[in-house]
Design an enzyme around this catalytic site. Structure first.
Site, PDB file in Angstrom:
ATOM      1  N   SER A 150     -19.382  -5.027  82.596  1.00  0.00           N
ATOM      2  CA  SER A 150     -19.151  -5.803  83.853  1.00  0.00           C
ATOM      3  C   SER A 150     -19.843  -4.904  84.860  1.00  0.00           C
ATOM      4  O   SER A 150     -20.008  -3.417  84.540  1.00  0.00           O
ATOM      5  CB  SER A 150     -17.650  -6.099  84.541  1.00  0.00           C
ATOM      6  OG  SER A 150     -17.517  -6.263  85.604  1.00  0.00           O
ATOM      7  N   TYR A 163      -8.788  -3.740  85.006  1.00  0.00           N
ATOM      8  CA  TYR A 163      -9.952  -4.533  84.640  1.00  0.00           C
ATOM      9  C   TYR A 163     -11.048  -3.292  84.866  1.00  0.00           C
ATOM     10  O   TYR A 163     -12.023  -3.326  83.870  1.00  0.00           O
ATOM     11  CB  TYR A 163     -10.209  -5.603  85.424  1.00  0.00           C
ATOM     12  CG  TYR A 163     -11.465  -6.357  85.073  1.00  0.00           C
ATOM     13  CD1 TYR A 163     -11.440  -7.362  84.019  1.00  0.00           C
ATOM     14  CD2 TYR A 163     -12.712  -6.387  85.657  1.00  0.00           C
ATOM     15  CE1 TYR A 163     -12.638  -7.730  83.636  1.00  0.00           C
ATOM     16  CE2 TYR A 163     -13.853  -6.860  85.409  1.00  0.00           C
ATOM     17  CZ  TYR A 163     -13.652  -7.741  84.291  1.00  0.00           C
ATOM     18  OH  TYR A 163     -14.933  -8.479  84.067  1.00  0.00           O
TER      19      TYR A 163
HETATM   20  N1  LIG Z   1     -18.013 -14.379  84.811  1.00  0.00           N
HETATM   21  C1  LIG Z   1     -18.250 -13.357  85.578  1.00  0.00           C
HETATM   22  O1  LIG Z   1     -18.520 -13.158  86.632  1.00  0.00           O
HETATM   23  C2  LIG Z   1     -18.049 -12.078  84.820  1.00  0.00           C
HETATM   24  C3  LIG Z   1     -18.611 -10.929  85.420  1.00  0.00           C
HETATM   25  C4  LIG Z   1     -18.581  -9.579  84.627  1.00  0.00           C
HETATM   26  C5  LIG Z   1     -17.917  -9.386  83.547  1.00  0.00           C
HETATM   27  N2  LIG Z   1     -17.730 -10.885  82.891  1.00  0.00           N
HETATM   28  C6  LIG Z   1     -16.966 -10.713  81.480  1.00  0.00           C
HETATM   29  O2  LIG Z   1     -17.608 -11.727  80.592  1.00  0.00           O
HETATM   30  C7  LIG Z   1     -16.749 -11.784  79.718  1.00  0.00           C
HETATM   31  C8  LIG Z   1     -16.768 -13.568  79.759  1.00  0.00           C
HETATM   32  O3  LIG Z   1     -16.415 -13.885  80.958  1.00  0.00           O
HETATM   33  P1  LIG Z   1     -16.234 -15.546  81.406  1.00  0.00           P
HETATM   34  O4  LIG Z   1     -16.312 -15.779  82.932  1.00  0.00           O
HETATM   35  O5  LIG Z   1     -17.034 -16.285  80.395  1.00  0.00           O
HETATM   36  O6  LIG Z   1     -14.484 -15.835  81.081  1.00  0.00           O
HETATM   37  P2  LIG Z   1     -14.219 -17.206  80.589  1.00  0.00           P
HETATM   38  O7  LIG Z   1     -12.509 -16.963  81.195  1.00  0.00           O
HETATM   39  O8  LIG Z   1     -14.619 -18.101  81.330  1.00  0.00           O
HETATM   40  O9  LIG Z   1     -14.151 -17.348  79.372  1.00  0.00           O
HETATM   41  C9  LIG Z   1     -13.503 -16.240  78.346  1.00  0.00           C
HETATM   42  C10 LIG Z   1     -13.030 -16.879  77.216  1.00  0.00           C
HETATM   43  O10 LIG Z   1     -12.493 -15.830  76.230  1.00  0.00           O
HETATM   44  C11 LIG Z   1     -11.285 -16.470  75.716  1.00  0.00           C
HETATM   45  N3  LIG Z   1     -10.285 -15.346  75.456  1.00  0.00           N
HETATM   46  C12 LIG Z   1      -9.651 -14.856  76.430  1.00  0.00           C
HETATM   47  N4  LIG Z   1      -8.673 -13.962  75.898  1.00  0.00           N
HETATM   48  C13 LIG Z   1      -9.136 -14.143  74.556  1.00  0.00           C
HETATM   49  C14 LIG Z   1      -8.690 -13.442  73.270  1.00  0.00           C
HETATM   50  N5  LIG Z   1      -7.659 -12.529  73.243  1.00  0.00           N
HETATM   51  N6  LIG Z   1      -9.175 -13.484  72.286  1.00  0.00           N
HETATM   52  C15 LIG Z   1     -10.313 -14.650  72.002  1.00  0.00           C
HETATM   53  N7  LIG Z   1     -10.683 -14.923  72.977  1.00  0.00           N
HETATM   54  C16 LIG Z   1     -10.015 -14.931  74.280  1.00  0.00           C
HETATM   55  C17 LIG Z   1     -10.931 -17.446  76.772  1.00  0.00           C
HETATM   56  O11 LIG Z   1      -9.965 -18.496  75.967  1.00  0.00           O
HETATM   57  C18 LIG Z   1     -12.444 -18.255  77.115  1.00  0.00           C
HETATM   58  O12 LIG Z   1     -12.634 -18.981  76.313  1.00  0.00           O
HETATM   59  C19 LIG Z   1     -15.381 -11.267  79.924  1.00  0.00           C
HETATM   60  O13 LIG Z   1     -15.383 -10.230  78.969  1.00  0.00           O
HETATM   61  C20 LIG Z   1     -15.457 -11.022  81.431  1.00  0.00           C
HETATM   62  O14 LIG Z   1     -14.681  -9.789  81.840  1.00  0.00           O
HETATM   63  C21 LIG Z   1     -17.505 -12.108  83.425  1.00  0.00           C
END
Ligand SMILES: NC(=O)c1ccc[n+]([C@@H]2O[C@H](COP(=O)([O-])OP(=O)(O)OC[C@H]3O[C@@H](n4cnc5c(N)ncnc54)[C@H](O)[C@@H]3O)[C@@H](O)[C@H]2O)c1
Length: 256
Positions: A150, A163
């Protein structure tokens, strides 16, 4: 099937929703067989499940990315299909109610975030690299690991202590593994999304949105496909000499 990942096998954790789902579907569109793990099967943003869309181009498994045995089942599923693991994407991550500033963060909050975001990535990397070292290279590369960090792993975002610490850990874990396993043909890179709109519009916090717009030089916030395109690069033969980077997909957030 033709495509930049034709004949390759990939695992994507947390692939039922959001970025993981977009990555899994993009890989499948490029010819990969994609093994998706998640703790839920219904997408947070709604719509058809990833299993339905993948159909015979992959498989879905209920798997908690903080547990080595469940991650191991995903690797096994990839091996059963293709005899090798070409790409491991460690995408599962949480923040939500556990993500607070230092004095509000309980030990339980800290452990909840760390267990998925950092310990889970460590476990997944360990399984993936162990398998990749056992397989013959394709060209010069035995396998590619993509961690999802991130922009908040590089700076201190206001009020998200566990985080930010977990994602900072992912960035340096990635560098470490690139150094340790590059000599044996494993490429390890991180992909750092900026603010990407995932979930449904009702799930967006207006304050976070306003902050994100203010921080993002580009004229819109990110879409899951922006991240999927960068993940495809890191997973494909186009990425042949890139290792240990933290590739920002952030519309310029970190440029100032
Ligand atoms: N969306 C953003 O703006 C953003 C920014 C920076 C980093 N990220 C990172 O990207 C990744 C995905 O983010 P996103 O926005 O798609 O999140 P999201 O919440 O939309 O999707 C995350 C998915 O991961 C699954 N999940 C959660 N805990 C889990 C576990 N213990 N085992 C297996 N699956 C699990 C959830 O059920 C969900 O389907 C994450 O690592 C997040 O930190 C996202």
């Amino acid at each position: 099937m033709a495509g930049r990942l034709a004949g390759r096998t990939a695992v994507v954790t947390g692939g039922a929703s959001g970025l993981g789902r977009a990555i899994a579907l993009r890989f499948a569109d490029e010819g990969a067989f994609v093994v998706v793990g998640d703790v839920r099967s219904d997408p947070r943003e709604g719509g058809p499940s990833v299993a339905e869309v993948l159909d015979e181009r992959g498989s879905f498994h209920e798997a908690d990315a903080s547990r080595s045995d469940e991650l191991g089942r995903l690797v096994e599923a990839a091996l059963e299909h293709g005899g090798r693991l070409d790409v491991m994407v460690l995408n599962a991550g949480i923040a939500g109610r556990h993500s607070k500033s230092l004095l509000e963060t309980s030990e339980e909050d800290w452990d909840a975030i760390m267990s998925v975001n950092l310990r889970g990535v460590f476990l997944g990397c360990k399984l993936a690299v162990a398998q990749m070292l056992e397989q013959e290279p394709i060209g010069e590369v035995r396998g590619r690991v993509v961690t999802i960090s991130s922009q908040h792993g590089m700076v201190g975002p206001p009020g998200h202590v566990a985080y930010a610490a977990s994602k900072g850990g992912v960035v340096n874990l990635t560098r470490q593994l690139a150094v340790d396993y590059g000599p044996r043909g494993v490429l390890v890179n991180a992909l750092a999304p900026g603010k990407i709109l995932t979930g449904s519009p009702e799930q967006q916090d207006p304050e976070t949105l306003a902050y994100s717009y203010a921080r993002t030089p580009f004229h819109r916030l990110g879409r899951p496909d922006d991240v999927a395109g960068a993940a495809l690069f890191l997973a494909s033969d186009d990425c042949g000499y890139v290792s240990g980077v933290n590739l920002l997909v952030d519309g310029g957030w970190m440029a100032y």
